[in-house]
Design a protein around this motif. Structure first.
Motif, mmCIF file in Angstrom:
data_model
loop_
_atom_site.group_PDB
_atom_site.id
_atom_site.type_symbol
_atom_site.label_atom_id
_atom_site.label_comp_id
_atom_site.label_asym_id
_atom_site.label_seq_id
_atom_site.Cartn_x
_atom_site.Cartn_y
_atom_site.Cartn_z
ATOM 1 N N GLU A 112 78.995 5.289 26.734
ATOM 2 C CA GLU A 112 79.831 4.329 26.026
ATOM 3 C C GLU A 112 79.819 2.973 26.702
ATOM 4 O O GLU A 112 79.802 1.946 26.039
ATOM 5 N N THR A 113 79.844 2.943 28.020
ATOM 6 C CA THR A 113 79.902 1.672 28.725
ATOM 7 C C THR A 113 78.524 1.081 28.948
ATOM 8 O O THR A 113 78.405 -0.104 29.214
ATOM 9 N N GLY A 114 77.482 1.923 28.869
ATOM 10 C CA GLY A 114 76.146 1.413 29.091
ATOM 11 C C GLY A 114 75.839 1.197 30.561
ATOM 12 O O GLY A 114 74.839 0.590 30.908
ATOM 13 N N GLY A 115 76.684 1.715 31.471
ATOM 14 C CA GLY A 115 76.471 1.542 32.898
ATOM 15 C C GLY A 115 75.452 2.524 33.433
ATOM 16 O O GLY A 115 74.970 3.415 32.752
ATOM 17 N N SER A 116 75.080 2.323 34.674
ATOM 18 C CA SER A 116 74.115 3.222 35.299
ATOM 19 C C SER A 116 74.834 4.482 35.787
ATOM 20 O O SER A 116 76.051 4.525 35.912
ATOM 21 N N SER A 117 74.052 5.507 36.099
ATOM 22 C CA SER A 117 74.638 6.770 36.524
ATOM 23 C C SER A 117 74.748 6.865 38.041
ATOM 24 O O SER A 117 75.081 7.925 38.564
ATOM 25 N N THR A 118 74.443 5.802 38.758
ATOM 26 C CA THR A 118 74.546 5.842 40.217
ATOM 27 C C THR A 118 75.984 5.585 40.641
ATOM 28 O O THR A 118 76.748 4.925 39.940
ATOM 29 N N TRP A 119 76.321 6.158 41.788
ATOM 30 C CA TRP A 119 77.680 6.012 42.308
ATOM 31 C C TRP A 119 77.764 4.778 43.186
ATOM 32 O O TRP A 119 76.854 4.449 43.925
ATOM 33 N N GLY A 120 78.946 4.149 43.137
ATOM 34 C CA GLY A 120 79.215 3.043 44.029
ATOM 35 C C GLY A 120 79.889 3.542 45.289
ATOM 36 O O GLY A 120 80.164 4.735 45.438
ATOM 37 N N PRO A 121 80.185 2.654 46.207
ATOM 38 C CA PRO A 121 80.799 3.065 47.479
ATOM 39 C C PRO A 121 82.174 3.711 47.303
ATOM 40 O O PRO A 121 82.518 4.639 48.038
ATOM 41 N N VAL A 122 82.932 3.277 46.324
ATOM 42 C CA VAL A 122 84.270 3.835 46.113
ATOM 43 C C VAL A 122 84.168 5.294 45.680
ATOM 44 O O VAL A 122 84.920 6.153 46.162
ATOM 45 N N GLN A 123 83.205 5.595 44.817
ATOM 46 C CA GLN A 123 83.030 6.978 44.370
ATOM 47 C C GLN A 123 82.557 7.860 45.518
ATOM 48 O O GLN A 123 82.979 9.007 45.630
ATOM 49 N N TRP A 124 81.680 7.353 46.374
ATOM 50 C CA TRP A 124 81.207 8.137 47.512
ATOM 51 C C TRP A 124 82.343 8.413 48.493
ATOM 52 O O TRP A 124 82.471 9.530 49.005
ATOM 53 N N ILE A 125 83.175 7.422 48.752
ATOM 54 C CA ILE A 125 84.312 7.617 49.666
ATOM 55 C C ILE A 125 85.269 8.645 49.081
ATOM 56 O O ILE A 125 85.751 9.532 49.784
ATOM 57 N N GLY A 126 85.529 8.558 47.785
ATOM 58 C CA GLY A 126 86.400 9.535 47.136
ATOM 59 C C GLY A 126 85.829 10.934 47.193
ATOM 60 O O GLY A 126 86.551 11.902 47.433
#
Length: 48
Positions: free
Chosen positions: A6-20
Motif C-alpha cells: 500500500e505504501t510502496g516502500g521497500s521491504s528492508t528494515w531501518g535502524p528503529v526496526q532492528w533495535i526493536g
C-alpha cells in the motif's frame, strides 16, 4: 493487503526496526535462558 504494497516502500528494515527486534529477542531470551539454567540446576535433585 500488506502495508508495504500500500505504501510502496521497500521491504528492508531501518535502524528503529532492528533495535526493536533485538530488544524483543532480549526481552524473551534472557528470562528463557535463566529459566532453562534453573531447570538444569534442579535436574540432579530428581535422581539424588
Amino acid at each position: 493487503m500488506s502495508s508495504v504494497a500500500e505504501t510502496g516502500g521497500s521491504s528492508t528494515w531501518g535502524p528503529v526496526q532492528w533495535i526493536g527486534a533485538v530488544l524483543a529477542w532480549v526481552w524473551v531470551g534472557v528470562p528463557f535462558a535463566y529459566g532453562l539454567y534453573e531447570l538444569v540446576l534442579k535436574i540432579p535433585a530428581l535422581f539424588g
